[in-house]
Design an enzyme around this catalytic site. Structure first.
Site, PDB file in Angstrom:
ATOM      1  N   THR A 161       0.742  -1.029   0.012  1.00 26.05           N
ATOM      2  CA  THR A 161      -0.008   0.116  -0.241  1.00 26.05           C
ATOM      3  C   THR A 161       0.858   1.188  -0.071  1.00 26.05           C
ATOM      4  O   THR A 161       2.099   1.225   0.340  1.00 26.05           O
ATOM      5  CB  THR A 161      -0.810   0.061   1.258  1.00 26.05           C
ATOM      6  OG1 THR A 161      -1.803  -0.961   1.223  1.00 26.05           O
ATOM      7  CG2 THR A 161      -1.505   1.385   1.455  1.00 26.05           C
ATOM      8  N   GLY A 191     -10.478  -3.909   1.678  1.00 23.96           N
ATOM      9  CA  GLY A 191      -9.736  -3.838   2.862  1.00 23.96           C
ATOM     10  C   GLY A 191     -10.020  -2.580   3.734  1.00 23.96           C
ATOM     11  O   GLY A 191     -10.841  -1.841   3.404  1.00 23.96           O
ATOM     12  N   ASP A 192      -9.034  -2.270   4.465  1.00 23.25           N
ATOM     13  CA  ASP A 192      -9.116  -1.093   5.336  1.00 23.25           C
ATOM     14  C   ASP A 192      -8.870   0.430   4.651  1.00 23.25           C
ATOM     15  O   ASP A 192      -9.351   1.338   5.084  1.00 23.25           O
ATOM     16  CB  ASP A 192      -8.219  -1.068   6.503  1.00 23.25           C
ATOM     17  CG  ASP A 192      -6.646  -1.149   6.068  1.00 23.25           C
ATOM     18  OD1 ASP A 192      -6.340  -2.013   5.219  1.00 23.25           O
ATOM     19  OD2 ASP A 192      -5.942  -0.698   6.811  1.00 23.25           O
ATOM     20  N   THR A 211      -1.231   0.557   6.920  1.00 21.22           N
ATOM     21  CA  THR A 211      -0.813  -0.638   5.913  1.00 21.22           C
ATOM     22  C   THR A 211      -0.523  -2.046   6.803  1.00 21.22           C
ATOM     23  O   THR A 211      -0.196  -1.850   7.797  1.00 21.22           O
ATOM     24  CB  THR A 211       0.624  -0.124   5.004  1.00 21.22           C
ATOM     25  OG1 THR A 211       0.878  -1.289   4.290  1.00 21.22           O
ATOM     26  CG2 THR A 211       1.789   0.148   6.030  1.00 21.22           C
TER      27      THR A 211
END
Ligand code: ASP
Length: 291
Positions: A161, A191-192, A211
């Site tokens: 990331t 994802g986040d 990350t």
């Protein structure tokens, strides 16, 4: 030129390839910090610098985001990004976006040109098209790692990331995060990184970009947790970020984060087998490292 002090941090993702020499990435990250420093010295605001830095990280093809993205388990590139402006509390996000060079610019357009915070999938792409954002003609030739992930990607949610957090000369904070997600993810997996409060957060207290294995970062709301530990618990940036990463590790996840606070302190803790990261501290010192 502003004489006021500013600071920033950026990351090129948690996790490392054993034996890989990260000299190119370290030199690249240092160059981006120097460019961001010069922009801040000239009076640029935190949000612009965070976005410009993430655009450059995406475009480099060196990290698992933007041009360096990995495909999902069906061979399709679905990218996620978000940003938050601490001064205004505004935020923008795209999830599972296909076909555009810069997910972070799409996220910024969502923030600035819609009444929404997040757009996903087909709707995100349709909106990005109306904004004139650069499209990818041929994924097979655009993505720098195309084909490299097809055989035997490592198990257990390996990651990559990019992100940037900035405190500008006026004390404004901003955060931006962009990713291809975890290797071999299921189609539609998010994802986040595009989740405000999980993969990024900025308010008057702190700016955070995360990350790592996003499932764990969502479950522990890492990015907003840092700011709220400081705001409601009186913790320092160092203590709040360390505790948030310990929470991820405590669940069995790994990863790291970068953060700045309103005083300009920088924190970059991680609980993973590596982190590509660089920072400008308020005294003007620059660090860049990857392992
Ligand atoms: N956090 C990202 C995700 O889970 C991956 C990463 O940071 O490398 O999508």
């Amino acid at each position: 030129m502003s004489n006021k002090r500013f600071s920033l941090a950026l990351h090129g993702g948690a996790g490392s390839a054993p034996g890989h020499d990260y000299g190119v990435e370290v030199a690249h990250m240092r160059g981006l910090v120097e460019a961001a420093r010069d922009r801040l010295a000239a009076g640029a605001n935190a949000l612009d610098v965070a976005v410009e830095t993430v655009v450059a990280l995406e475009a480099s093809g060196l990290y698992i985001a933007g041009r360096g993205a990995s495909p999902n388990a069906s061979g399709i590139y679905e990218l996620d990004a978000c940003l938050m402006d601490g001064a205004s509390g505004r935020a923008g996000s795209v999830a599972a976006l296909q076909g555009f060079e810069s997910p972070i610019l799409a996220a910024r357009a969502v923030m600035e040109r819609t009444p929404h915070v997040m757009l996903a999938g087909e709707g995100a792409a349709a909106f990005a098209r109306t904004q004139g954002l650069k499209t990818i003609a041929d994924p097979a030739t655009w993505f720098t790692h195309a084909g490299a992930f097809e055989a035997n990607h490592p198990p257990d949610l390996p990651t990559g990331t990019v992100g940037c957090v900035v405190r500008d000369g006026e004390g404004r904070l901003a955060a931006a995060t962009s990713t291809a997600g975890v290797f071999g993810k299921l189609p539609g997996r998010v994802g986040d990184s595009p989740i405000i409060g999980a993969g990024a957060w900025a308010d008057g207290q702190a700016a955070v970009s995360c990350t790592g294995q996003g499932e764990y970062f969502i479950r522990t709301a890492v990015a907003v947790q840092v700011a709220h530990r400081m705001r409601f618990g009186g913790e320092s940036l160092a203590s709040a970020t360390a505790a948030a990463i310990q929470g991820v590790a405590g669940l069995g996840g790994d990863g790291g984060l970068i953060a700045v606070d309103r005083e300009g302190h920088v924190a970059m803790p991680f609980a993973s087998d590596g982190l590509k990261r660089a920072a400008l501290f308020p005294d003007g010192t620059i660090m860049a490292e990857a392992f």
